[in-house]
Enzyme design. Structure first.
Site, short mmCIF file in Angstrom:
data_model
loop_
_atom_site.label_atom_id
_atom_site.label_comp_id
_atom_site.label_asym_id
_atom_site.label_seq_id
_atom_site.Cartn_x
_atom_site.Cartn_y
_atom_site.Cartn_z
CB ALA A 135 -0.89 -0.01 1.23
CB SER A 136 1.68 3.71 -2.62
OG SER A 136 2.00 2.79 -3.62
CG HIS A 137 3.81 7.99 2.01
ND1 HIS A 137 2.95 9.05 2.18
CD2 HIS A 137 4.68 8.03 3.06
CE1 HIS A 137 3.28 9.72 3.27
NE2 HIS A 137 4.31 9.11 3.83
N PRO A 138 0.34 7.23 1.54
CG PRO A 138 -1.03 6.99 3.42
CD PRO A 138 0.38 6.81 2.95
#
Length: 405
Positions: free
Chosen positions: A76-79
């Site tokens: 889950a990529s950096h928001p």
């Protein structure tokens, strides 16, 4: 609690979502209320089973799958980066959107929020277990207008084409032909495209214009796991020491044996007098160097190497360096004040003085204009040279890319 922190003392998902939105808002990443509302709506924790609530809503990358060697292959990529890409994608209600790289399904849910009930989203993942997990999470969270399929993302999904928008959430070496063919006229693709063999990558928002070429509107510094499957591409890495790796483009002239001896030479320092502030838009200096110098590379350095004093390249430009023969020259910084640094050049090798002067000259050239954004144009393979946009040319199997400033 610092300005970058999120209060996790009360682990209520709605409050944690609001805290994450506040974090992204402080970075001025949100440019539209639609994207901000999407982040307030999507229950991230439902897509991150086995991850505690505080981590699910923290401003950080969450690794969700690793290869046998321990390297990350899905996350889950950096928001904040997710918000940046989603703003660049410019989704409108009712849009048809193709996502390459479903991962957890969070990104597809955010797109679905912006596209609305009339929108149709297809998200592709190469691994069956990840696809099943994303599909289950999307259903659990109530996103019925998202289709999660397992397949090679390089092939796209022709059954749902044409797409108004395509977004890629893994580093791509090329823009495969199916993406060109499945993008609607006037459509936009946001893709983290590797622009140099050293791993220098930018998330680029390309618009497909009537001439059949794609022209960038934005290029953002980013980091993504590389694509797998038919679009996979390897790296050329030279181990300079147990804690220092040089990444370069295998097509550029290089002598691995000579370069492995570079750090045996003492450091030669040259400080340029050029100053950069923390708030200046200078993030594309490394890309500018790659387009204006031969034999560009990037150094990957452990904290142990920095702490020992062996080597300390500027983190801001991901170890940007030049090399020639058995000599390397990298950008370094030293503080002038709390928010101002001076640019310097540090070299190791038999031709340290000469290479230091070359890199310093380039830095002075860059300082004259300080270009803030590159103009990146993608052309289909086979486009004649005389029809290419001006700039440095990068040839890939299905795309010819030019970069100018």
């Amino acid at each position: 609690m610092t300005n970058d922190a999120i209060d996790t003392s009360r682990l209520d998902p709605a409050q944690l979502r609001a805290g994450l939105v506040d974090y992204i808002r402080r970075r001025r990443t949100f440019r539209t209320p639609q994207v901000e509302r999407a982040f307030l709506a999507v229950p991230r924790h439902l897509f991150l089973e086995g991850v505690d609530l505080a981590t699910a809503y923290a401003p950080q990358v969450v690794i969700t799958k690793r290869a046998p060697d321990g390297s990350a292959i899905s996350s889950a990529s950096h928001p904040n980066l997710v918000a940046t890409q989603l703003e660049d994608l410019d989704v409108h209600p009712g849009h048809r959107v193709l996502e390459i790289g479903a991962a957890t399904g969070i990104n597809a849910a955010l797109i679905a929020e912006v596209a609305g009930d009339a929108g149709r989203i297809v998200t592709i993942e190469i691994d069956e277990d990840l696809t099943a997990g994303a599909r289950a999470a999307l259903a659990r969270a109530g996103y019925r207008n998202v289709e999660a399929i397992c397949g090679d993302g390089a092939a796209g999904h022709p059954a749902g084409a044409p797409y108004d928008r395509i977004i890629v959430t893994a580093e791509a070496w090329d823009i495969p032909s199916p993406w060109w063919e499945q993008l609607a006229p006037g459509g936009r693709i946001v893709v983290p495209l590797r622009l140099h063999g050293s791993g220098l990558t930018r998330s680029i928002a390309f618009d497909l214009n009537p001439s059949g070429r794609m022209v960038s509107s934005h290029a953002r510094v980013c980091g993504f796991v590389p694509m797998r499957g038919s679009a996979a591409h390897g790296d050329h890495i030279i181990q300079l020491s147990p804690d220092v790796v040089l990444k370069l483009d295998a097509r550029d002239p290089h002598d691995d044996d000579l370069l492995t001896q570079a750090l045996a030479y003492p450091a030669h320092e040259h400080w340029t007098g050029l100053r950069v502030r923390d708030d200046e838009p200078v993030e594309h200096l490394d890309l500018w160097l790659a387009t204006n110098a031969s034999r560009f590379g990037r150094l990957a350095v452990t904290n142990a190497a920095r702490d020992s004093g062996l080597i300390n390249p500027a983190r801001r430009w991901a170890g940007a360096c030049l090399y020639h023969g058995g000599t390397i020259a990298y950008i370094a910084v030293r503080p002038c004040s709390e928010d101002v640094d001076e640019l310097g050049v540090i070299t190791h090798g038999p031709d340290s003085v000469k290479l230091a002067a070359s890199l310093a000259d380039l830095l002075h050239q860059w300082d004259n204009d300080r270009p803030s954004q590159p103009i990146i144009t993608a052309h289909p393979a086979g486009t004649p040279d005389e029809k290419l946009a001006p700039g440095m040319l990068i040839n890939r199997p299905t795309t010819r890319v030019t970069i100018s400033w």
